[in-house]
Enzyme design. Sequence first.
Site, mmCIF file in Angstrom:
data_model
loop_
_atom_site.group_PDB
_atom_site.id
_atom_site.type_symbol
_atom_site.label_atom_id
_atom_site.label_comp_id
_atom_site.label_asym_id
_atom_site.label_seq_id
_atom_site.Cartn_x
_atom_site.Cartn_y
_atom_site.Cartn_z
ATOM 1 N N ILE A 122 1.866 -0.109 6.885
ATOM 2 C CA ILE A 122 2.545 -1.284 6.725
ATOM 3 C C ILE A 122 2.515 -1.911 8.182
ATOM 4 O O ILE A 122 3.394 -1.609 9.193
ATOM 5 C CB ILE A 122 3.832 -1.118 6.239
ATOM 6 C CG1 ILE A 122 4.018 -0.435 4.747
ATOM 7 C CG2 ILE A 122 4.487 -2.560 6.192
ATOM 8 C CD1 ILE A 122 2.748 -0.917 3.967
ATOM 9 N N HIS A 160 2.321 -6.393 -15.641
ATOM 10 C CA HIS A 160 3.579 -6.855 -16.160
ATOM 11 C C HIS A 160 4.670 -6.288 -16.023
ATOM 12 O O HIS A 160 5.765 -6.666 -16.712
ATOM 13 C CB HIS A 160 3.461 -7.081 -17.600
ATOM 14 C CG HIS A 160 2.393 -8.304 -18.132
ATOM 15 N ND1 HIS A 160 1.879 -9.190 -18.102
ATOM 16 C CD2 HIS A 160 1.104 -7.721 -18.787
ATOM 17 C CE1 HIS A 160 0.717 -9.688 -18.465
ATOM 18 N NE2 HIS A 160 0.164 -8.515 -19.012
ATOM 19 N N GLY A 209 -0.988 6.797 -2.387
ATOM 20 C CA GLY A 209 -1.886 6.925 -3.427
ATOM 21 C C GLY A 209 -2.318 5.772 -4.299
ATOM 22 O O GLY A 209 -2.941 5.669 -5.156
ATOM 23 N N THR A 260 0.910 -1.195 -0.087
ATOM 24 C CA THR A 260 -0.045 -0.170 -0.079
ATOM 25 C C THR A 260 0.977 1.370 -0.113
ATOM 26 O O THR A 260 1.939 1.420 0.562
ATOM 27 C CB THR A 260 -0.899 -0.005 1.197
ATOM 28 O OG1 THR A 260 -1.685 -1.178 1.185
ATOM 29 C CG2 THR A 260 -1.774 1.177 1.323
ATOM 30 N N LEU A 319 -26.076 -3.877 23.204
ATOM 31 C CA LEU A 319 -26.602 -4.464 24.133
ATOM 32 C C LEU A 319 -25.932 -4.612 25.422
ATOM 33 O O LEU A 319 -26.562 -4.660 26.625
ATOM 34 C CB LEU A 319 -26.932 -6.040 23.837
ATOM 35 C CG LEU A 319 -27.718 -6.471 22.591
ATOM 36 C CD1 LEU A 319 -27.479 -7.953 22.224
ATOM 37 C CD2 LEU A 319 -29.104 -6.048 23.029
ATOM 38 N N HIS A 320 -24.909 -3.997 25.674
ATOM 39 C CA HIS A 320 -24.063 -3.596 26.599
ATOM 40 C C HIS A 320 -24.486 -2.304 27.289
ATOM 41 O O HIS A 320 -23.980 -1.980 28.254
ATOM 42 C CB HIS A 320 -22.508 -3.905 26.572
ATOM 43 C CG HIS A 320 -21.953 -5.135 26.490
ATOM 44 N ND1 HIS A 320 -21.927 -6.306 25.660
ATOM 45 C CD2 HIS A 320 -21.058 -5.775 27.563
ATOM 46 C CE1 HIS A 320 -21.382 -7.076 25.882
ATOM 47 N NE2 HIS A 320 -20.971 -6.999 27.287
ATOM 48 N N GLN A 328 -5.089 -17.463 0.769
ATOM 49 C CA GLN A 328 -4.571 -17.631 2.019
ATOM 50 C C GLN A 328 -5.087 -16.659 2.965
ATOM 51 O O GLN A 328 -5.354 -16.573 4.164
ATOM 52 C CB GLN A 328 -3.279 -18.265 2.182
ATOM 53 C CG GLN A 328 -2.931 -18.752 3.630
ATOM 54 C CD GLN A 328 -1.854 -19.833 3.653
ATOM 55 O OE1 GLN A 328 -2.090 -20.842 3.225
ATOM 56 N NE2 GLN A 328 -0.821 -19.142 4.226
ATOM 57 N N GLU A 329 -4.226 -15.244 2.477
ATOM 58 C CA GLU A 329 -4.427 -14.163 3.282
ATOM 59 C C GLU A 329 -5.934 -13.977 3.500
ATOM 60 O O GLU A 329 -6.409 -13.394 4.920
ATOM 61 C CB GLU A 329 -4.095 -13.064 2.613
ATOM 62 C CG GLU A 329 -4.031 -11.657 3.353
ATOM 63 C CD GLU A 329 -3.322 -10.563 2.381
ATOM 64 O OE1 GLU A 329 -3.442 -9.438 2.624
ATOM 65 O OE2 GLU A 329 -2.791 -10.749 1.459
#
Length: 380
Positions: free
Chosen positions: A158, A180, A130, A127, A338-339, A242-243
């Site tokens: 990061i 590419h 931009g 990341t 609810l708490h 997997q991530e």
Amino acid sequence: MKRQIFAPEHDAFRATVRSFLDREVLPHYEQWEKDGIVSRDAWRAAGKQGLLGFAVPEEYGGGGTDDFRYSAVLAEEFTRAGAPGLALGLHNDIIGPYLTSLATDEQKRRWLPGFCDGSLITAIAMTEPGAGSDLQGIRTHAEDRGDHWVLNGSKTFISNGILADLVIVVAKTTPEGGAHGLSLLVVERGMDGFERGRNLDKIGQKAQDTAELFFHDVRVPKENLLGELNGAFVHLMTNLAQERLSIAVSAIAAAEHLLEITTEYVKEREAFGRALATKQHIRFEIAEMATECAVTRTFLDRCIEDHSNGELDAVHASMAKWWATELQKRVADRCLQLHGGYGYMSEYPVARAFTDGRIQTIYGGTTEIMKEIIGRSLLG
């Protein structure tokens, strides 16, 4: 419903993880939250306990197994403990596959032993200010200088950015970049021109260091190219399933745990002389969340099983990721409500879970990106 995916060895591993959390993590976690970073000692303790590098071959100090169920157990237990700051899942499930599948033998000898014993903490830098999910927008670039690359650019958000000793950087290695023209370059701690910015102040997951990274004419040796030159796009797409599954696993575990503690809370908390649990609205809320969690858990367990067998595809991983994380977000919001006022207090687990979990629908690919992947698979 009784879960069917785990064998006795996974149950034994779950007990080991819980013991590790009680001994090495929870006594220190409040301080880590204040510091905005975990102790490196905890990483070394995780390595000593065998919690790092499940899929790394034994010759490099790893577990020698590609059974994702061990990772699932680890994610579930850390989530239930409310301790996302020690980012073992990022290290094992997201970065680990790049090193085990793409690294040369020489690179494996250099990096994997430390990866497994906790002395070498990792991060991946995609990341940019931009460019988030859109890899086409990456500007960080590397110029070929014969026996090395000269890397320039910056990254943000990061995870493990402050602690990381090894950072896999996605950079343009052609002027055009894009599908590419991107490569993976490994930047190591101490390289000239590699600088870390501030440890970013997040609304949740305070103990997990998240940083800006800067590269100013960083000389990266050619032997630190990971995978194929200009092949990063394919490498990244290969490992995303997997991530996303890893994020989904922690999401459903969080939703289930929130439901569990809220169910106990409404049994004990009284309003107008009666327990909240006697109110029909409360019972309906609990019933709806319990049903949503049960249905989601069934799908997630099937995804875990398929992935352990090498059969999970990108579409179903995207389904799991967006659905489970959005469920986590809904359940966290409803359980906090609810708490009542207590749910807004930081010392209550539901409050921390509310802020810690909010990132789940964003990183690893936003909900909108997940839906786009699914939609394209169905409609072209």
